[in-house]
Design an enzyme around this catalytic site. Sequence first.
Site, PDB file in Angstrom:
ATOM      1  N   LYS A 125      -2.411   3.946  -6.447  1.00 45.28           N
ATOM      2  CA  LYS A 125      -2.097   3.140  -7.622  1.00 45.28           C
ATOM      3  C   LYS A 125      -3.292   2.373  -8.162  1.00 45.28           C
ATOM      4  O   LYS A 125      -3.219   1.810  -9.249  1.00 45.28           O
ATOM      5  CB  LYS A 125      -0.961   2.164  -7.299  1.00 45.28           C
ATOM      6  CG  LYS A 125      -1.201   1.225  -6.120  1.00 45.28           C
ATOM      7  CD  LYS A 125       0.033   0.372  -5.866  1.00 45.28           C
ATOM      8  CE  LYS A 125      -0.140  -0.521  -4.653  1.00 45.28           C
ATOM      9  NZ  LYS A 125      -0.218   0.222  -3.404  1.00 45.28           N
ATOM     10  N   LYS A 152     -13.617   2.413   2.116  1.00 43.08           N
ATOM     11  CA  LYS A 152     -13.687   1.367   1.078  1.00 43.08           C
ATOM     12  C   LYS A 152     -15.012   0.611   1.128  1.00 43.08           C
ATOM     13  O   LYS A 152     -15.561   0.253   0.084  1.00 43.08           O
ATOM     14  CB  LYS A 152     -12.513   0.404   1.230  1.00 43.08           C
ATOM     15  CG  LYS A 152     -11.174   1.021   0.877  1.00 43.08           C
ATOM     16  CD  LYS A 152     -10.034   0.026   1.012  1.00 43.08           C
ATOM     17  CE  LYS A 152      -8.707   0.643   0.619  1.00 43.08           C
ATOM     18  NZ  LYS A 152      -7.589  -0.308   0.737  1.00 43.08           N
ATOM     19  N   LYS A 192      -5.032  11.309  -2.315  1.00 44.01           N
ATOM     20  CA  LYS A 192      -3.742  10.646  -2.428  1.00 44.01           C
ATOM     21  C   LYS A 192      -3.536  10.093  -3.837  1.00 44.01           C
ATOM     22  O   LYS A 192      -4.474   9.639  -4.486  1.00 44.01           O
ATOM     23  CB  LYS A 192      -3.678   9.511  -1.403  1.00 44.01           C
ATOM     24  CG  LYS A 192      -2.406   8.677  -1.439  1.00 44.01           C
ATOM     25  CD  LYS A 192      -2.520   7.524  -0.466  1.00 44.01           C
ATOM     26  CE  LYS A 192      -1.347   6.574  -0.605  1.00 44.01           C
ATOM     27  NZ  LYS A 192      -1.474   5.381   0.270  1.00 44.01           N
TER      28      LYS A 192
END
Length: 332
Positions: free
Chosen positions: A200, A112, A197
Amino acid sequence: MKRIFSGIKPTGHLTLGNYLGALRRWVEVDQHQADALFSVVDLHALTVEHDPARVRRLSRQAATMMLAAGLDPDLCTVFVQSHVDEHARLSYILECTATDGELRRMIQYKEKSARARAAGQSVRLSLLTYPALMAADILAYQTDEVPVGDDQTQHVELTRDLAVRFNQRYGHTFNVPRATPPPVAARVMDLQDPTSKMGKSHDSGAGIVYLLDEADVVRKKIMRAVTDSGRDVEFDPENRPGVANLLEILSACSGGSPEELAGAYESYGALKKDTAEAVLEVLRPIRERHAELAADPGHVDEVLRKGAERARGMARPTVDAAYRAIGLLPAG
Protein backbone atom coordinates in the site's frame (compact mmCIF):
# COMPACT_ATOMS: atom_id res chain seq x y z
CA MET A 1 -11.18 -19.71 23.72
CA LYS A 2 -7.98 -19.06 21.80
CA ARG A 3 -6.79 -15.45 21.48
CA ILE A 4 -5.83 -13.82 18.18
CA PHE A 5 -4.02 -10.54 17.54
CA SER A 6 -3.28 -8.88 14.22
CA GLY A 7 -2.86 -5.36 12.92
CA ILE A 8 -2.68 -3.06 9.91
CA LYS A 9 -0.02 -0.38 9.50
CA PRO A 10 -1.37 3.01 8.30
CA THR A 11 1.33 3.75 5.74
CA GLY A 12 -0.97 3.92 2.74
CA HIS A 13 -4.50 3.30 1.50
CA LEU A 14 -5.61 -0.29 2.10
CA THR A 15 -5.40 -2.61 -0.89
CA LEU A 16 -6.98 -5.72 -2.30
CA GLY A 17 -3.95 -7.56 -0.93
CA ASN A 18 -4.72 -6.32 2.59
CA TYR A 19 -8.29 -7.54 2.25
CA LEU A 20 -7.66 -10.96 0.69
CA GLY A 21 -4.53 -11.62 2.74
CA ALA A 22 -5.84 -10.52 6.12
CA LEU A 23 -9.05 -8.55 6.56
CA ARG A 24 -11.46 -11.05 5.04
CA ARG A 25 -10.20 -13.85 7.22
CA TRP A 26 -10.50 -11.63 10.30
CA VAL A 27 -14.12 -10.95 9.39
CA GLU A 28 -15.27 -14.36 8.21
CA VAL A 29 -13.34 -16.63 10.57
CA ASP A 30 -11.25 -15.13 13.34
CA GLN A 31 -13.74 -12.83 15.07
CA HIS A 32 -16.21 -15.71 15.31
CA GLN A 33 -13.85 -18.42 16.54
CA ALA A 34 -11.56 -16.58 18.95
CA ASP A 35 -11.15 -13.80 21.44
CA ALA A 36 -9.77 -11.53 18.73
CA LEU A 37 -8.01 -8.15 18.79
CA PHE A 38 -7.40 -6.13 15.63
CA SER A 39 -5.37 -2.94 15.75
CA VAL A 40 -4.32 -0.04 13.58
CA VAL A 41 -0.63 -0.25 14.47
CA ASP A 42 0.18 3.42 14.00
CA LEU A 43 3.43 3.39 16.00
CA HIS A 44 4.92 1.21 13.26
CA ALA A 45 4.26 3.96 10.72
CA LEU A 46 6.83 6.18 12.46
CA THR A 47 9.87 4.06 11.55
CA VAL A 48 10.36 5.91 8.23
CA GLU A 49 9.96 9.46 6.96
CA HIS A 50 6.28 10.41 7.21
CA ASP A 51 3.80 13.27 7.23
CA PRO A 52 2.14 13.40 10.69
CA ALA A 53 -1.20 14.61 9.31
CA ARG A 54 -1.20 11.79 6.75
CA VAL A 55 -0.53 9.16 9.42
CA ARG A 56 -3.51 10.43 11.43
CA ARG A 57 -5.72 10.50 8.33
CA LEU A 58 -4.70 7.01 7.22
CA SER A 59 -5.13 5.65 10.75
CA ARG A 60 -8.75 6.80 10.81
CA GLN A 61 -9.31 5.51 7.30
CA ALA A 62 -7.85 2.10 8.19
CA ALA A 63 -10.04 1.80 11.28
CA THR A 64 -13.10 2.81 9.27
CA MET A 65 -12.23 0.29 6.56
CA MET A 66 -11.78 -2.50 9.10
CA LEU A 67 -15.31 -1.87 10.34
CA ALA A 68 -16.62 -1.51 6.78
CA ALA A 69 -15.13 -4.90 5.89
CA GLY A 70 -17.24 -6.45 8.62
CA LEU A 71 -15.37 -6.45 11.92
CA ASP A 72 -18.02 -6.31 14.66
CA PRO A 73 -17.04 -4.51 17.90
CA ASP A 74 -19.49 -6.77 19.74
CA LEU A 75 -17.48 -9.81 18.61
CA CYS A 76 -13.89 -8.51 18.64
CA THR A 77 -11.74 -5.65 19.91
CA VAL A 78 -10.88 -2.94 17.37
CA PHE A 79 -8.46 -0.22 18.52
CA VAL A 80 -5.53 2.02 17.70
CA GLN A 81 -2.15 0.80 18.99
CA SER A 82 -0.94 4.17 20.34
CA HIS A 83 -4.09 4.46 22.46
CA VAL A 84 -2.84 1.58 24.62
CA ASP A 85 0.37 2.50 26.48
CA GLU A 86 1.19 -1.12 27.26
CA HIS A 87 2.52 -1.65 23.74
CA ALA A 88 5.32 0.88 24.20
CA ARG A 89 5.95 -0.23 27.80
CA LEU A 90 6.48 -3.85 26.81
CA SER A 91 8.45 -2.97 23.68
CA TYR A 92 11.41 -1.72 25.71
CA ILE A 93 11.40 -4.84 27.88
CA LEU A 94 11.58 -6.98 24.74
CA GLU A 95 14.36 -4.81 23.30
CA CYS A 96 16.24 -5.81 26.45
CA THR A 97 15.52 -9.45 25.61
CA ALA A 98 16.40 -9.40 21.90
CA THR A 99 19.91 -9.23 20.46
CA ASP A 100 21.37 -6.84 17.93
CA GLY A 101 22.13 -9.72 15.57
CA GLU A 102 18.55 -11.00 15.63
CA LEU A 103 17.11 -7.65 14.67
CA ARG A 104 19.67 -7.00 11.94
CA ARG A 105 18.81 -10.34 10.34
CA MET A 106 15.21 -9.30 9.76
CA ILE A 107 14.59 -9.27 6.00
CA GLN A 108 12.39 -6.17 6.09
CA TYR A 109 15.08 -4.21 7.94
CA LYS A 110 17.69 -5.19 5.36
CA GLU A 111 15.43 -4.21 2.44
CA LYS A 112 14.05 -0.96 3.87
CA SER A 113 17.38 0.28 5.24
CA ALA A 114 19.04 -0.42 1.89
CA ARG A 115 16.33 1.58 0.07
CA ALA A 116 16.68 4.47 2.53
CA ARG A 117 20.45 4.61 2.12
CA ALA A 118 20.13 4.43 -1.66
CA ALA A 119 17.80 7.43 -1.52
CA GLY A 120 20.29 9.36 0.62
CA GLN A 121 18.09 9.14 3.72
CA SER A 122 19.14 8.31 7.26
CA VAL A 123 17.90 5.05 8.77
CA ARG A 124 15.90 5.49 11.95
CA LEU A 125 16.80 3.31 14.90
CA SER A 126 13.12 2.36 15.20
CA LEU A 127 13.35 0.61 11.82
CA LEU A 128 15.82 -1.79 13.44
CA THR A 129 13.96 -2.20 16.72
CA TYR A 130 10.35 -2.28 15.56
CA PRO A 131 10.20 -6.12 15.55
CA ALA A 132 10.45 -5.82 19.35
CA LEU A 133 7.40 -3.53 19.26
CA MET A 134 5.60 -6.03 17.04
CA ALA A 135 6.45 -8.76 19.54
CA ALA A 136 5.04 -6.55 22.30
CA ASP A 137 1.84 -6.08 20.30
CA ILE A 138 1.40 -9.84 20.27
CA LEU A 139 2.73 -10.94 23.65
CA ALA A 140 0.91 -8.28 25.71
CA TYR A 141 -2.35 -10.10 25.07
CA GLN A 142 -1.20 -13.68 25.70
CA THR A 143 -1.92 -14.32 22.03
CA ASP A 144 -2.25 -17.86 20.71
CA GLU A 145 -2.41 -17.19 16.96
CA VAL A 146 -1.26 -14.36 14.69
CA PRO A 147 -2.93 -14.33 11.25
CA VAL A 148 -0.27 -12.86 8.95
CA GLY A 149 0.91 -12.97 5.37
CA ASP A 150 4.08 -14.87 4.58
CA ASP A 151 6.15 -11.66 4.59
CA GLN A 152 5.57 -11.33 8.35
CA THR A 153 6.17 -14.88 9.50
CA GLN A 154 9.83 -14.11 10.28
CA HIS A 155 8.69 -11.50 12.80
CA VAL A 156 6.32 -13.95 14.45
CA GLU A 157 9.17 -16.47 14.73
CA LEU A 158 11.25 -13.78 16.47
CA THR A 159 8.30 -13.13 18.79
CA ARG A 160 8.22 -16.81 19.68
CA ASP A 161 11.97 -16.81 20.36
CA LEU A 162 11.70 -13.75 22.62
CA ALA A 163 8.78 -15.24 24.56
CA VAL A 164 10.65 -18.51 25.15
CA ARG A 165 13.86 -16.67 26.15
CA PHE A 166 12.06 -14.34 28.55
CA ASN A 167 10.16 -17.23 30.14
CA GLN A 168 13.36 -19.23 30.62
CA ARG A 169 15.32 -16.33 32.11
CA TYR A 170 12.72 -14.63 34.26
CA GLY A 171 9.91 -17.12 34.84
CA HIS A 172 6.90 -18.02 32.76
CA THR A 173 5.21 -14.78 31.70
CA PHE A 174 4.16 -15.03 28.05
CA ASN A 175 2.21 -17.46 25.95
CA VAL A 176 4.20 -18.58 22.89
CA PRO A 177 2.12 -17.70 19.79
CA ARG A 178 2.17 -19.15 16.29
CA ALA A 179 1.61 -17.63 12.86
CA THR A 180 -1.45 -18.76 10.91
CA PRO A 181 -1.17 -17.75 7.23
CA PRO A 182 -4.35 -17.84 5.09
CA PRO A 183 -4.54 -20.75 2.64
CA VAL A 184 -5.16 -18.74 -0.58
CA ALA A 185 -3.92 -15.35 -1.76
CA ALA A 186 -1.72 -14.97 1.29
CA ARG A 187 0.44 -12.66 -0.75
CA VAL A 188 -1.30 -10.82 -3.57
CA MET A 189 1.29 -9.48 -5.98
CA ASP A 190 1.55 -6.15 -7.79
CA LEU A 191 -0.30 -6.26 -11.11
CA GLN A 192 2.55 -4.44 -12.89
CA ASP A 193 5.34 -6.32 -11.10
CA PRO A 194 4.05 -9.79 -10.17
CA THR A 195 7.32 -10.63 -8.43
CA SER A 196 6.63 -7.94 -5.78
CA LYS A 197 3.95 -7.80 -3.11
CA MET A 198 0.96 -5.50 -3.70
CA GLY A 199 2.09 -2.98 -1.07
CA LYS A 200 0.00 0.00 0.00
CA SER A 201 2.96 2.38 0.28
CA HIS A 202 4.43 2.01 -3.23
CA ASP A 203 5.12 5.24 -5.10
CA SER A 204 3.24 4.07 -8.19
CA GLY A 205 -0.29 2.78 -7.82
CA ALA A 206 -0.61 1.39 -11.37
CA GLY A 207 -0.36 -2.22 -10.19
CA ILE A 208 -2.25 -1.78 -6.94
CA VAL A 209 -6.00 -2.17 -6.47
CA TYR A 210 -7.02 0.05 -3.57
CA LEU A 211 -10.19 -0.81 -1.69
CA LEU A 212 -11.59 2.66 -2.38
CA ASP A 213 -10.73 2.73 -6.10
CA GLU A 214 -13.66 3.53 -8.38
CA ALA A 215 -15.00 0.60 -10.43
CA ASP A 216 -13.61 1.84 -13.75
CA VAL A 217 -10.19 2.32 -12.17
CA VAL A 218 -10.22 -1.27 -10.85
CA ARG A 219 -11.16 -2.64 -14.27
CA LYS A 220 -8.46 -0.62 -15.99
CA LYS A 221 -5.74 -1.76 -13.60
CA ILE A 222 -6.65 -5.43 -13.91
CA MET A 223 -7.08 -5.32 -17.68
CA ARG A 224 -3.61 -3.76 -17.93
CA ALA A 225 -2.03 -6.34 -15.62
CA VAL A 226 1.31 -7.72 -16.76
CA THR A 227 1.03 -11.32 -17.93
CA ASP A 228 3.71 -13.58 -19.34
CA SER A 229 5.12 -14.78 -22.63
CA GLY A 230 3.04 -17.42 -24.34
CA ARG A 231 -0.72 -17.73 -24.68
CA ASP A 232 -1.74 -20.68 -22.55
CA VAL A 233 -3.40 -19.93 -19.22
CA GLU A 234 -1.50 -22.03 -16.69
CA PHE A 235 -1.01 -21.79 -12.94
CA ASP A 236 2.78 -21.72 -12.63
CA PRO A 237 3.82 -19.15 -9.99
CA GLU A 238 7.54 -19.64 -10.60
CA ASN A 239 7.63 -19.36 -14.37
CA ARG A 240 4.34 -17.51 -15.07
CA PRO A 241 3.96 -15.15 -12.10
CA GLY A 242 1.67 -12.66 -13.83
CA VAL A 243 -0.97 -15.19 -14.82
CA ALA A 244 -0.57 -17.02 -11.51
CA ASN A 245 -1.28 -13.79 -9.63
CA LEU A 246 -4.51 -13.22 -11.58
CA LEU A 247 -5.59 -16.81 -10.94
CA GLU A 248 -4.84 -16.46 -7.23
CA ILE A 249 -6.93 -13.29 -7.05
CA LEU A 250 -9.80 -14.83 -9.00
CA SER A 251 -9.66 -17.91 -6.80
CA ALA A 252 -9.77 -15.84 -3.62
CA CYS A 253 -12.69 -13.75 -4.89
CA SER A 254 -14.88 -16.39 -6.54
CA GLY A 255 -13.85 -19.79 -5.17
CA GLY A 256 -12.21 -22.77 -6.85
CA SER A 257 -8.53 -23.53 -6.89
CA PRO A 258 -6.16 -21.56 -9.16
CA GLU A 259 -5.23 -24.78 -10.93
CA GLU A 260 -8.87 -25.62 -11.70
CA LEU A 261 -9.66 -22.08 -12.83
CA ALA A 262 -6.73 -22.05 -15.25
CA GLY A 263 -8.32 -24.85 -17.25
CA ALA A 264 -11.43 -22.75 -17.90
CA TYR A 265 -9.61 -20.03 -19.88
CA GLU A 266 -8.15 -19.95 -23.35
CA SER A 267 -7.04 -16.30 -23.32
CA TYR A 268 -5.53 -13.77 -20.94
CA GLY A 269 -8.24 -11.25 -21.85
CA ALA A 270 -11.08 -13.45 -20.63
CA LEU A 271 -9.18 -14.22 -17.43
CA LYS A 272 -8.59 -10.52 -16.77
CA LYS A 273 -12.23 -9.62 -17.45
CA ASP A 274 -13.59 -12.25 -15.07
CA THR A 275 -10.99 -11.35 -12.43
CA ALA A 276 -11.97 -7.68 -12.60
CA GLU A 277 -15.69 -8.45 -12.21
CA ALA A 278 -15.01 -10.83 -9.29
CA VAL A 279 -12.92 -8.20 -7.52
CA LEU A 280 -15.59 -5.52 -8.02
CA GLU A 281 -18.27 -7.80 -6.59
CA VAL A 282 -16.16 -8.36 -3.49
CA LEU A 283 -15.36 -4.66 -3.01
CA ARG A 284 -18.83 -3.21 -3.69
CA PRO A 285 -20.39 -3.78 -0.22
CA ILE A 286 -17.20 -2.68 1.53
CA ARG A 287 -17.13 0.61 -0.36
CA GLU A 288 -20.81 1.25 0.40
CA ARG A 289 -20.39 0.56 4.12
CA HIS A 290 -17.23 2.68 4.25
CA ALA A 291 -19.15 5.66 2.86
CA GLU A 292 -21.77 5.26 5.61
CA LEU A 293 -19.17 5.05 8.38
CA ALA A 294 -17.09 7.92 7.02
CA ALA A 295 -20.19 10.10 7.27
CA ASP A 296 -20.46 9.29 11.00
CA PRO A 297 -16.94 9.73 12.45
CA GLY A 298 -18.29 9.96 15.98
CA HIS A 299 -19.38 6.33 15.80
CA VAL A 300 -15.90 5.24 14.70
CA ASP A 301 -14.32 7.29 17.51
CA GLU A 302 -16.56 5.60 20.07
CA VAL A 303 -15.69 2.13 18.75
CA LEU A 304 -11.98 2.95 19.02
CA ARG A 305 -12.34 4.43 22.51
CA LYS A 306 -14.13 1.36 23.84
CA GLY A 307 -11.74 -0.93 22.02
CA ALA A 308 -8.68 0.75 23.55
CA GLU A 309 -10.24 0.57 27.01
CA ARG A 310 -10.90 -3.14 26.62
CA ALA A 311 -7.43 -3.81 25.15
CA ARG A 312 -5.76 -1.86 27.96
CA GLY A 313 -7.50 -3.96 30.57
CA MET A 314 -6.38 -7.15 28.83
CA ALA A 315 -2.74 -6.11 28.35
CA ARG A 316 -1.91 -4.39 31.63
CA PRO A 317 -1.73 -7.50 33.87
CA THR A 318 0.72 -9.21 31.50
CA VAL A 319 2.92 -6.13 31.06
CA ASP A 320 2.95 -5.48 34.81
CA ALA A 321 3.98 -9.09 35.35
CA ALA A 322 6.80 -8.73 32.81
CA TYR A 323 8.06 -5.61 34.60
CA ARG A 324 8.17 -7.47 37.91
CA ALA A 325 9.76 -10.57 36.38
CA ILE A 326 12.62 -8.67 34.72
CA GLY A 327 13.50 -6.87 37.96
CA LEU A 328 11.71 -3.52 37.99
CA LEU A 329 10.38 -2.14 41.26
CA PRO A 330 6.59 -1.99 41.30
CA ALA A 331 5.04 1.47 41.50
CA GLY A 332 3.44 2.35 44.82
